[in-house]
Design an enzyme around this catalytic site. Structure first.
Site, PDB file in Angstrom:
ATOM      1  CB  CYS A 170      -3.922  -1.933  -1.669  1.00 14.31           C
ATOM      2  SG  CYS A 170      -4.870  -1.859  -1.254  1.00 14.31           S
ATOM      3  CB  CYS A 181      -0.950   0.280   1.340  1.00 13.41           C
ATOM      4  SG  CYS A 181      -2.093  -1.069   1.317  1.00 13.41           S
ATOM      5  CB  CYS A 235      -4.540   3.154  -1.348  1.00 11.45           C
ATOM      6  SG  CYS A 235      -2.911   1.694  -1.376  1.00 11.45           S
ATOM      7  CB  CYS A 287      -3.762   2.227   2.643  1.00 10.42           C
ATOM      8  SG  CYS A 287      -4.810   1.025   2.266  1.00 10.42           S
TER       9      CYS A 287
HETATM   10 ZN    ZN Z   1      -3.746  -0.147   0.424  1.00 16.98          ZN
END
Ligand code: ZN
Length: 366
Positions: A72, A41, A75, A45
Site C-alpha cells: 500500500c 497493508c 501505510c 493503515c
Molecule cells: Zn495501507
C-alpha cells in the site's frame, strides 16, 4: 490466489478486530491484503476498511507479494519491518533536490535519481512526503529565495538567483506557499489583513484566524483576550480584525469543520493554510499532516521519516512553533518513551485530544 497462507496460530476473528481498532502495536507482526484492490497493508493503515470477505491475512510481507499483492502506498507496510526500499530512495532524492534547489530539475531527473519510473516516483514521493516532488523542489527554492530576500537584494535578482524561471511563476507559487508575495515578505508582511473569530470548544476558547487565502491561526487559551494577544504576537504587523458577520461561506465552513473535529466528529481535516515557514518547518508540518488520526509518532520517528534522523530536536521546535493547532496535528507527536512530551497549548489539551482520537478511531472501526 492459491498461495494465500492463513496464519495458523492466529485466529482470523482476532486479526479482524485488530484491523478494526487500527492497532499500531501489531504493525510488522502481520499484514492484510485486499483481493479486490490487489494491495496489502499494515494493520494500522488509515484506509477505509474493506469488506471482510475480501480480506486475507499474511504472516510475512513476502507471502502477500507471492499472492500477487502490492504494498500500500499509504501505510508502507514494508517500512513497518524496516524493509521499505522506497522510503530510503525518496529520502535520498530529497537530499538531492535540496542540494540542487537552484537548478531547474525536471520530474524525469528526480525519478532517475530515485531509480524509479516517473509515475511510480511521483506516487511514492507524494505518499511518503505528503507533497509532490515539484512542490517539494519549490519549497526548497523558496527557502533559498527567502534567505536572499533577507539579505536585502533586489527582489528580481533574488528570484533569479533562487532558480525560478520567471517573475510571474514565482508570484504564482509564492502566493500559495509563503502566503505573501516577495515584496510583502521582504517588508515583514505589513498590512496583511487577518480576520478572526473565537468560539468555545471542548478544549477551552479557540480562536480561528484567516487571511483571504487560508487559515493562519488556530489556537487555544483560557480567554479571548489571551488569544488576541497570541494572534498579535504571532503576526505583529498584520492588520488584525474581528471577522464581520455574516461570515463568508468559506470561513464558516472552515469553522464548522474545526468545531466538529474538536468534538471528534470529523477525523479528516483538509483545510487550506496560509503560513510563512522555513522549508524545514513546512516539511515537518506537512509530514505531521500525514500521521493518521488516532495514531502517534515520536519526535525521533518523525525526524527519521523526514530523512533527518538526528533532527529530533528541530522537529520538536517545529511542533512548538506550530500556529495552526489540529490542522497541523502536532499533538500526534510524543516522546519516544511514550510520555506525552510538550504541547504548545498545554499537555492537558494534548492528552484530551489523543484520548478522544483513540476513542473515536475505535468507534469508527466498530
Ligand atoms: Zn495501507
Amino acid at each position: 490466489m492459491r498461495n494465500i497462507i492463513e496464519p495458523q496460530p492466529l485466529d482470523p476473528d482476532e486479526l479482524w478486530q485488530i484491523l478494526e481498532r487500527r492497532d499500531p502495536s501489531f504493525d510488522g507482526q502481520f499484514f492484510f491484503g485486499v483481493v479486490t484492490t490487489g494491495v496489502y497493508c499494515r494493520p494500522s493503515c488509515a484506509c477505509r476498511r474493506p469488506l471482510r470477505k475480501n480480506v486475507r491475512f499474511f504472516r510475512e510481507a513476502q507471502d502477500a507479494e507471492r499472492a500477487g499483492l502490492r504494498p500500500c502506498l499509504r501505510c508502507h507496510p514494508l517500512a513497518a519491518i524496516g524493509q521499505d526500499p522506497d522510503s530510503g530512495r525518496i529520502r535520498q532524492v530529497c537530499e538531492y533536490i535540496r542540494a540542487h534547489a537552484q537548478e531547474p530539475l525536471t520530474l524525469a531527473d528526480m525519478a532517475a535519481q530515485a531509480g524509479l519510473s516517473r509515475f511510480h516516483f511521483q506516487r511514492t514521493f507524494k505518499a511518503i512526503m505528503g507533497v509532490t516532488p515539484r512542490q517539494f523542489a519549490e519549497a526548497c527554492r523558496l527557502d533559498v529565495l527567502k534567505v536572499e530576500l533577507r539579505q536585502q537584494r533586489s527582489v528580481t535578482d533574488a528570484i533569479f538567483e533562487a532558480g525560478f524561471g520567471s517573475l510571474s511563476r514565482v508570484y504564482e507559487k509564492v502566493d500559495t506557499r509563503l502566503g505573501m508575495t516577495p515584496a510583502e515578505y521582504r517588508s515583514g508582511g505589513d498590512d496583511v489583513p487577518i480576520s478572526y473569530v473565537s468560539v468555545g470548544s471542548a478544549l477551552g476558547r479557540m480562536m480561528i484566524g484567516a487571511t483571504d487565502r487560508g487559515l493562519c491561526f488556530v489556537q487555544f487559551a483560557g480567554s479571548d483576550a489571551a488569544l488576541l494577544a497570541q494572534l498579535r504576537a504571532e503576526y505583529p504587523r498584520a492588520r488584525v480584525q474581528p471577522m464581520a458577520e455574516p461570515y463568508p461561506e468559506q470561513f464558516a465552513a472552515w469553522m464548522q469543520a474545526l468545531e466538529q473535529h474538536v468534538r471528534g466528529q470529523q477525523p479528516r481535516l483538509d483545510l487550506p493554510l496560509d503560513l510563512r515557514a522555513t522549508a524545514f518547518q513546512m516539511k515537518v508540518w506537512q509530514y505531521l499532516q500525514s500521521i493518521p488520526y488516532g495514531s502517534v509518532q515520536s519526535y525521533a520517528e518523525v525526524a527519521q521519516g523526514l530523512g533527518h534522523p538526528t533532527a529530533a530536536r528541530a522537529v520538536a521546535r517545529a511542533c512548538a512553533t506550530n500556529r495552526v493547532a489540529l490542522v497541523i496535528p502536532c499533538h500526534r507527536v510524543i516522546r519516544g518513551t511514550g510520555e506525552m512530551g510538550g504541547y504548545r497549548w498545554g499537555v492537558e489539551r494534548k492528552r484530551t485530544l489523543l484520548d478522544q482520537e483513540r476513542a473515536a478511531a475505535r468507534g469508527v472501526a466498530r
